[in-house]
Each structure stands twice: as structure tokens, then as C-alpha cells.
Design an enzyme around this catalytic site. Structure first.
Site, PDB file in Angstrom:
ATOM      1  N   ASP A   1      13.211 -27.357 -20.275  1.00 40.10           N
ATOM      2  CA  ASP A   1      14.056 -26.906 -20.978  1.00 40.10           C
ATOM      3  C   ASP A   1      14.914 -27.959 -21.661  1.00 40.10           C
ATOM      4  OD1 ASP A   1      13.153 -24.599 -19.794  1.00 40.10           O
ATOM      5  OD2 ASP A   1      14.753 -24.345 -18.382  1.00 40.10           O
TER       6      ASP A   1
ATOM      7  N   ASP B   1      18.796 -28.958 -21.823  1.00 42.51           N
ATOM      8  CA  ASP B   1      19.833 -28.635 -21.304  1.00 42.51           C
ATOM      9  C   ASP B   1      21.015 -29.090 -22.197  1.00 42.51           C
ATOM     10  OD1 ASP B   1      18.943 -27.425 -19.003  1.00 42.51           O
ATOM     11  OD2 ASP B   1      18.588 -29.414 -18.299  1.00 42.51           O
TER      12      ASP B   1
END
Length: 232
Positions: free
Chosen positions: A151, A153
Site C-alpha cells: 500500500d 501510506d
């Protein structure tokens, strides 16, 4: 497996938070003290990149709580560094316009970051922000840390109140970039009360979880203390 070292000081003395270092800052260290029962991978990781991330925890004077990143997601270790061993500091916002090595730019997390960087009038316009997690670590160290499934962040500095409507609009725009890249973009608001997930604040919940050095707490307004004390 032990995930956090015992403090190298009397716990009752952990009463302070040195504001020179903020959560998610990356610290380059000249030395990392060896502690009992330390996972064997910690020394290898530190030799590869002598950089640790500041974590949310109170400390005694002269110490800062840090996290060491290993090669895999399961290799995360909380420990402590001496302030005297800090050489340089890289805050997330210092990485907001950084680029990975050319051979790494095609990874989805970096594709999403590049889209945000190009979107000058987009969701993050007017905010102080930067990448954290694996993307921030790789940008700061050039040590491969992002995987194909990582992901992106983000940390967004919000010293002043962010309305729920503004938060929802921001979340929707970030999710659009995430969908285009085929990953999740996970944003945290840095508020006076601590770290608050953007998705939680945008969801209009009565109370949200604020992660503070003294511990997590459910609160209605992450900016209330600053407003009361005239700090925001």
C-alpha cells in the site's frame, strides 16, 4: 516472537516526548544498542540501512522510541535509540516530491505517489504531507522495501481542524488515485491529539481513535486541546 524491547531506563522516568522528533520521522543512527532477546534479523537490517522510524511512545530524557524494519512485513521491532546517536532526520514531508530509482518506479505504490505529485490542484493541495511506511523508507534509504502488493501510506499534517466534509472529499480523491494504481492509499492525519486515520474521521463517527505517545484514546475532537489552549 518479542516485538518490542524493554526500555533501557526506569519506566517511571518515561514522562516526556522530545518534539525534535515526530512519529514517522526516519532517523539515521550511528549506533543501535544491542538489547537482550533481540531478534537475530535486527543486526542485519541495521547494517543494510542504519535508519529507524520514530514510533509513538514516551521516553526518558536522552532517548527516543524507534522501530526497526526488516526485510519482510513480519520483521518489525520496537526498541530505543539514544539521542546522541542520531545523525540525521528525514521527516515524511521531506520525501513528498522524491522519486524512487528508475527501475522501481513501476511499482504500484510509487505509481500512486507519482500521480499525487503531478496532481498539483488535487487532494493534497495546501497540506503538508509525505509518504511513510515502506515507500517512505525506500525513498529515504534507496533500500528496496516496496513490493508489488504494498500500500501507499501517507501522513498529512493537520494542526488545525479539518471538517468532516473536507476529510470526506480528501478521502474520495485519494481513493480515486488508489483505484487507478490498483492498491490502497492509507492516510493518517497528524493532529494535536495524535495520529487519526483519515478514513475514520471522514466516516463521521462520534469518536475516533487517536494514537498518542501516552497511549491510544477514543476522542470526539482531535483538535479540542489545541483550541482550548489557544494553540490552533
Amino acid at each position: 516472537m518479542q516485538t518490542c524491547a524493554a526500555p533501557p531506563f526506569v519506566v517511571e522516568h518515561a514522562l516526556s516526548w522530545d518534539t525534535r522528533w515526530q512519529p514517522h520521522d526516519l532517523l539515521r543512527l550511528r549506533h543501535l544498542q544491542v538489547v537482550d532477546n533481540e531478534p537475530p534479523w535486527v543486526r542485519e537490517a541495521f547494517a543494510r540501512a542504519p535508519v529507524a522510524v520514530v514510533r509513538r511512545a514516551l521516553a526518558a530524557e536522552g532517548f527516543v522510541a524507534i522501530g526497526v524494519r526488516g526485510a519482510g512485513r513480519a520483521q518489525r521491532y520496537g526498541t530505543w535509540a539514544r539521542v546522541a546517536d542520531i545523525e540525521t532526520v528525514v521527516a515524511p514531508q521531506m520525501l513528498a516530491q522524491s522519486e524512487p530509482l528508475a527501475t522501481r518506479g513501476g511499482l504500484a505504490a510509487f505509481v500512486a505517489l507519482a500521480a499525487l505529485q503531478r496532481d498539483a490542484a488535487g487532494p493534497l493541495h495546501g497540506f503538508v504531507w509525505g509518504p511513510t511506511g515502506s515507500a517512505g523508507f525506500e525513498l529515504a534509504t534507496q533500500v528496496p522495501s516496496v513490493s508489488a502488493s504494498s500500500d501507499l501510506d501517507l501522513l498529512i499534517r493537520t494542526p488545525e481542524s479539518l471538517t468532516r466534509n473536507h476529510a470526506l472529499a480528501l478521502l474520495n480523491q485519494l481513493q480515486t488515485h488508489a483505484k487507478n494504481a490498483g492498491i490502497r492509499v492509507d492516510a493518517q492525519l497528524d493532529t494535536p491529539a495524535g495520529g487519526v486515520a483519515l478514513a475514520e474521521w471522514a466516516a463521521d463517527k462520534p469518536r475516533v481513535m487517536a494514537r498518542h505517545a501516552s497511549g491510544p484514546q477514543l476522542i470526539a475532537d482531535p483538535w479540542a486541546v489545541a483550541h482550548r489552549d489557544g494553540l490552533a
